[in-house]
Design an enzyme around this catalytic site. Sequence first.
Site, PDB file in Angstrom:
ATOM      1  N   ASN A  42     -26.159 -13.584  32.790  1.00 57.30           N
ATOM      2  CA  ASN A  42     -27.101 -12.735  33.521  1.00 57.30           C
ATOM      3  C   ASN A  42     -28.459 -13.428  33.583  1.00 57.30           C
ATOM      4  O   ASN A  42     -28.882 -14.107  32.642  1.00 57.30           O
ATOM      5  CB  ASN A  42     -27.198 -11.331  32.912  1.00 57.30           C
ATOM      6  CG  ASN A  42     -27.495 -11.296  31.435  1.00 57.30           C
ATOM      7  OD1 ASN A  42     -27.120 -12.198  30.688  1.00 57.30           O
ATOM      8  ND2 ASN A  42     -28.168 -10.256  30.992  1.00 57.30           N
ATOM      9  N   CYS A  53     -26.221 -10.311  37.653  1.00 60.08           N
ATOM     10  CA  CYS A  53     -25.295 -10.151  36.529  1.00 60.08           C
ATOM     11  C   CYS A  53     -24.517 -11.436  36.273  1.00 60.08           C
ATOM     12  O   CYS A  53     -24.344 -12.267  37.178  1.00 60.08           O
ATOM     13  CB  CYS A  53     -24.290  -9.040  36.813  1.00 60.08           C
ATOM     14  SG  CYS A  53     -24.964  -7.378  36.797  1.00 60.08           S
ATOM     15  N   GLU A  55     -21.335 -11.876  35.866  1.00 58.11           N
ATOM     16  CA  GLU A  55     -20.118 -11.992  36.668  1.00 58.11           C
ATOM     17  C   GLU A  55     -20.422 -12.608  38.032  1.00 58.11           C
ATOM     18  O   GLU A  55     -19.720 -13.499  38.504  1.00 58.11           O
ATOM     19  CB  GLU A  55     -19.477 -10.609  36.882  1.00 58.11           C
ATOM     20  CG  GLU A  55     -19.024  -9.911  35.610  1.00 58.11           C
ATOM     21  CD  GLU A  55     -20.087  -9.011  35.010  1.00 58.11           C
ATOM     22  OE1 GLU A  55     -21.277  -9.407  34.989  1.00 58.11           O
ATOM     23  OE2 GLU A  55     -19.740  -7.914  34.558  1.00 58.11           O
ATOM     24  N   CYS A  86     -20.402  -3.930  36.056  1.00 55.90           N
ATOM     25  CA  CYS A  86     -21.093  -2.890  36.825  1.00 55.90           C
ATOM     26  C   CYS A  86     -20.414  -2.714  38.188  1.00 55.90           C
ATOM     27  O   CYS A  86     -19.565  -3.521  38.601  1.00 55.90           O
ATOM     28  CB  CYS A  86     -22.575  -3.252  36.996  1.00 55.90           C
ATOM     29  SG  CYS A  86     -22.898  -4.436  38.313  1.00 55.90           S
ATOM     30  N   CYS A  89     -20.748  -5.667  40.699  1.00 54.10           N
ATOM     31  CA  CYS A  89     -19.877  -6.802  40.352  1.00 54.10           C
ATOM     32  C   CYS A  89     -18.413  -6.487  40.663  1.00 54.10           C
ATOM     33  O   CYS A  89     -17.672  -7.367  41.101  1.00 54.10           O
ATOM     34  CB  CYS A  89     -20.058  -7.185  38.887  1.00 54.10           C
ATOM     35  SG  CYS A  89     -21.651  -7.968  38.573  1.00 54.10           S
TER      36      CYS A  89
HETATM   37  N1  THU Z   1     -25.311  -7.022  33.153  1.00 50.88           N
HETATM   38  C1  THU Z   1     -24.415  -8.002  33.472  1.00 50.88           C
HETATM   39  O1  THU Z   1     -24.726  -9.200  33.437  1.00 50.88           O
HETATM   40  N2  THU Z   1     -23.158  -7.621  33.830  1.00 50.88           N
HETATM   41  C2  THU Z   1     -22.730  -6.325  33.893  1.00 50.88           C
HETATM   42  O2  THU Z   1     -21.634  -6.067  34.366  1.00 50.88           O
HETATM   43  C3  THU Z   1     -23.575  -5.264  33.352  1.00 50.88           C
HETATM   44  C4  THU Z   1     -25.020  -5.618  33.244  1.00 50.88           C
HETATM   45  C5  THU Z   1     -26.668  -7.424  32.761  1.00 50.88           C
HETATM   46  C6  THU Z   1     -27.711  -7.169  33.807  1.00 50.88           C
HETATM   47  C7  THU Z   1     -28.961  -7.081  32.962  1.00 50.88           C
HETATM   48  O3  THU Z   1     -29.475  -8.385  32.808  1.00 50.88           O
HETATM   49  C8  THU Z   1     -28.488  -6.578  31.625  1.00 50.88           C
HETATM   50  O4  THU Z   1     -27.066  -6.718  31.628  1.00 50.88           O
HETATM   51  C9  THU Z   1     -28.833  -5.138  31.341  1.00 50.88           C
HETATM   52  O5  THU Z   1     -28.454  -4.320  32.392  1.00 50.88           O
END
Ligand code: THU
Length: 134
Positions: A42, A53, A55, A86, A89
């Site tokens: 992320n 994110c 992913e 999320c 993604c």
């Molecule tokens: N985040 C991800 O990288 N992937 C996800 O599927 C859920 C959320 C990250 C985004 C942000 O940098 C942190 O988690 C908090 O939301």
Amino acid sequence: MDYKNLIKTAMDYREKAYCIYSNFKVGAAVLFDSGKIYGGCNIENASFGATNCAERTAIFKGISEGENNITAIAVVGSFTDYTYPCGVCRQVIAEFGEKDTKIIIAKNLEEYVVKTLEELLPSSFTKDDIDKKI
Ligand code: THU
């Protein structure tokens, strides 16, 4: 399929997370049907909505290198709870995956759950729907 290599790659990329606002590290690793694996983390932004994110970082790396279809994707966030992808993604996985694309949600190398895209994003909107306009 042995998912350990994919999970290990996601764990390694988790350490590269740029998350100075949330302090929540996430790593992902995508296996494309070519057999190649791409990792991502992320990447946050002072304008929070510009955050990417893990992913999507990994998927976009692969697509921009000419990869096509996602066979499996592993994600590692929290070590104590399962961190599911999320909604955005899931939609991006749907763009480059199939209903049975595997999504591995891991706490570590031993504790993980395997879901299909269809389980995490049922009845999704895809390019097939665009083809059916009119
Ligand atoms: N985040 C991800 O990288 N992937 C996800 O599927 C859920 C959320 C990250 C985004 C942000 O940098 C942190 O988690 C908090 O939301």
